[in-house]
Design a protein around this motif. Structure first.
Motif, PDB file in Angstrom:
ATOM      1  N   ILE A 103       0.834  -1.203   0.000  1.00  0.00           N
ATOM      2  CA  ILE A 103       0.000   0.000   0.000  1.00  0.00           C
ATOM      3  C   ILE A 103       0.868   1.252   0.000  1.00  0.00           C
ATOM      4  CG2 ILE A 103      -1.604   1.352   1.405  1.00  0.00           C
ATOM      5  CD1 ILE A 103      -2.815  -1.371   2.263  1.00  0.00           C
TER       6      ILE A 103
ATOM      7  N   ARG B  33      -7.668  -4.906   6.231  1.00  0.00           N
ATOM      8  CA  ARG B  33      -8.349  -3.901   5.412  1.00  0.00           C
ATOM      9  C   ARG B  33      -8.898  -2.724   6.219  1.00  0.00           C
ATOM     10  NH1 ARG B  33      -9.327  -3.470  -0.445  1.00  0.00           N
ATOM     11  NH2 ARG B  33     -10.637  -1.615  -0.574  1.00  0.00           N
ATOM     12  N   PRO B  34      -9.575  -2.932   7.353  1.00  0.00           N
ATOM     13  CA  PRO B  34     -10.079  -1.772   8.095  1.00  0.00           C
ATOM     14  C   PRO B  34      -8.961  -0.817   8.517  1.00  0.00           C
ATOM     15  CG  PRO B  34     -11.181  -3.765   8.824  1.00  0.00           C
ATOM     16  CD  PRO B  34     -10.056  -4.206   7.934  1.00  0.00           C
TER      17      PRO B  34
ATOM     18  N   TYR C 132      -6.024  -0.435   7.023  1.00  0.00           N
ATOM     19  CA  TYR C 132      -5.492   0.216   5.821  1.00  0.00           C
ATOM     20  C   TYR C 132      -6.386   1.381   5.395  1.00  0.00           C
ATOM     21  CZ  TYR C 132      -3.017  -4.291   5.394  1.00  0.00           C
ATOM     22  OH  TYR C 132      -2.266  -5.416   5.629  1.00  0.00           O
ATOM     23  N   GLU C 133      -7.684   1.143   5.343  1.00  0.00           N
ATOM     24  CA  GLU C 133      -8.591   2.184   4.868  1.00  0.00           C
ATOM     25  C   GLU C 133      -8.609   3.379   5.822  1.00  0.00           C
ATOM     26  OE1 GLU C 133     -12.418   0.520   4.080  1.00  0.00           O
ATOM     27  OE2 GLU C 133     -11.757  -0.490   2.238  1.00  0.00           O
TER      28      GLU C 133
ATOM     29  N   LEU D  89      -5.317   5.307   5.310  1.00  0.00           N
ATOM     30  CA  LEU D  89      -5.343   6.047   4.050  1.00  0.00           C
ATOM     31  C   LEU D  89      -6.236   7.280   4.162  1.00  0.00           C
ATOM     32  CD1 LEU D  89      -5.546   2.986   1.660  1.00  0.00           C
ATOM     33  CD2 LEU D  89      -3.716   4.697   1.640  1.00  0.00           C
ATOM     34  N   ALA D  90      -7.376   7.140   4.819  1.00  0.00           N
ATOM     35  CA  ALA D  90      -8.269   8.283   5.003  1.00  0.00           C
ATOM     36  C   ALA D  90      -7.589   9.371   5.828  1.00  0.00           C
ATOM     37  CB  ALA D  90      -9.567   7.833   5.666  1.00  0.00           C
TER      38      ALA D  90
ATOM     39  N   VAL E 253      -9.031   5.572  -0.410  1.00  0.00           N
ATOM     40  CA  VAL E 253      -9.055   4.302   0.326  1.00  0.00           C
ATOM     41  C   VAL E 253      -8.934   3.121  -0.620  1.00  0.00           C
ATOM     42  CG1 VAL E 253     -10.342   5.256   2.258  1.00  0.00           C
ATOM     43  CG2 VAL E 253     -11.586   4.261   0.325  1.00  0.00           C
ATOM     44  N   GLU E 254      -9.173   3.341  -1.911  1.00  0.00           N
ATOM     45  CA  GLU E 254      -9.030   2.255  -2.881  1.00  0.00           C
ATOM     46  C   GLU E 254      -7.599   1.744  -2.978  1.00  0.00           C
ATOM     47  OE1 GLU E 254     -10.505   5.162  -3.476  1.00  0.00           O
ATOM     48  OE2 GLU E 254     -12.619   4.557  -3.604  1.00  0.00           O
TER      49      GLU E 254
ATOM     50  N   ALA F 200      -6.025   0.557  -0.726  1.00  0.00           N
ATOM     51  CA  ALA F 200      -5.969  -0.655   0.095  1.00  0.00           C
ATOM     52  C   ALA F 200      -6.013  -1.910  -0.771  1.00  0.00           C
ATOM     53  CB  ALA F 200      -7.117  -0.667   1.101  1.00  0.00           C
ATOM     54  N   ASP F 201      -6.521  -1.796  -1.991  1.00  0.00           N
ATOM     55  CA  ASP F 201      -6.552  -2.951  -2.891  1.00  0.00           C
ATOM     56  C   ASP F 201      -5.142  -3.469  -3.186  1.00  0.00           C
ATOM     57  OD1 ASP F 201      -9.293  -2.628  -3.025  1.00  0.00           O
ATOM     58  OD2 ASP F 201      -9.259  -1.599  -4.965  1.00  0.00           O
TER      59      ASP F 201
END
Length: 239
Positions: free
Chosen positions: A101, A134-135, A137-138, A141-142, A148-149, A151-152
């Motif tokens: 990421i 994932r939670p 990471y998002e 990023l926020a 937040v994409e 995180a993919d």
């Protein structure tokens, strides 16, 4: 003009001389160094790198240094090492997401985003003890004001070539028998100095941070100096 000549000792190739004119038409000489950039390579999962990074941010406040962050990967560094404990191997397997990421964010939005993203990831991982996934990471990023994409990227190999290139750039000057943190900085003569560490806990604050920087640069820039170490008896202290 009489009285205004700058003596040779007061000249600096990386600074300038400043002072206020006094009664006898001379300047009290003070060398003000220009700001230089030091680069740190980090893996967001490493607690020791996190502490060093917080120390470096303190150094920025008391020395003419700007810190620039880069991504390395403990997972890349330890590939193929079967002798590692199962617990450490599990940690490495779960460490691909954060570095992927981070490198994806750098590639898409520039190196400057890594400072805030690293802070957001590290705060959740090391201070808040959130589960890596994932939670986390998002949310990170926020906080870093990034899409937040991104995180993919944690679950793809799309940016692995760029990750390995960043990793290699940081590690080659210091060798592969160390981990993170790795720091590259201009030495006293302007040439690059690269070193692993310092490994510290907790991070010094204020002028104490600056004095540590001065000492680290003194030994790291000494020709032939390689190692200074003692047994690590304390766990990471994030205070």
């Amino acid at each position: 003009m009489p009285g205004l000549a700058v003596p040779q000792w007061a000249r600096s190739p990386r600074g300038h001389v400043a002072g206020a004119l006094v009664a006898d038409n001379t300047f009290p000489m003070t060398t003000i160094p220009e700001r230089v950039t030091a680069d740190m390579w980090f893996d967001p999962r490493c607690p020791w790198a996190w502490i060093t990074s917080r120390w470096l941010l303190e150094v920025e406040q008391v020395r003419p240094i700007d810190i620039r962050f880069h991504v390395m990967s403990l997972s890349v560094l330890n590939e193929g090492r079967d002798e590692l404990s199962e617990r450490y191997k599990e940690m490495l397997a779960n460490s691909w997401g954060p570095v992927r990421i981070a490198i994806a964010a750098e590639r898409k939005h520039g190196n400057g985003v890594l400072r805030d993203l690293y802070t957001a990831l590290g705060t959740r991982i090391h201070l808040e003890k959130q589960e890596v996934g994932r939670p986390l990471y998002e949310a990170a990023l926020a906080d870093a004001k990034l899409p937040v994409e991104l995180a993919d990227a944690a679950d793809t190999t799309e940016y692995d070539q760029a990750l390995r290139a960043s990793h290699d750039e940081g590690m080659k000057p210091v060798g592969l028998d160390v981990g993170t943190p790795v720091v590259h900085a201009p030495g006293p003569d302007g040439s690059q100095v690269a070193f692993f560490g310092p490994v510290i806990t907790p991070a010094p604050k204020g002028e104490a941070a600056g004095r540590l920087w001065d000492g680290v640069m003194l030994v790291a820039s000494t020709p032939g100096f390689y190692e200074l170490k003692r047994t690590r008896e304390a766990k990471p202290d994030f205070s």
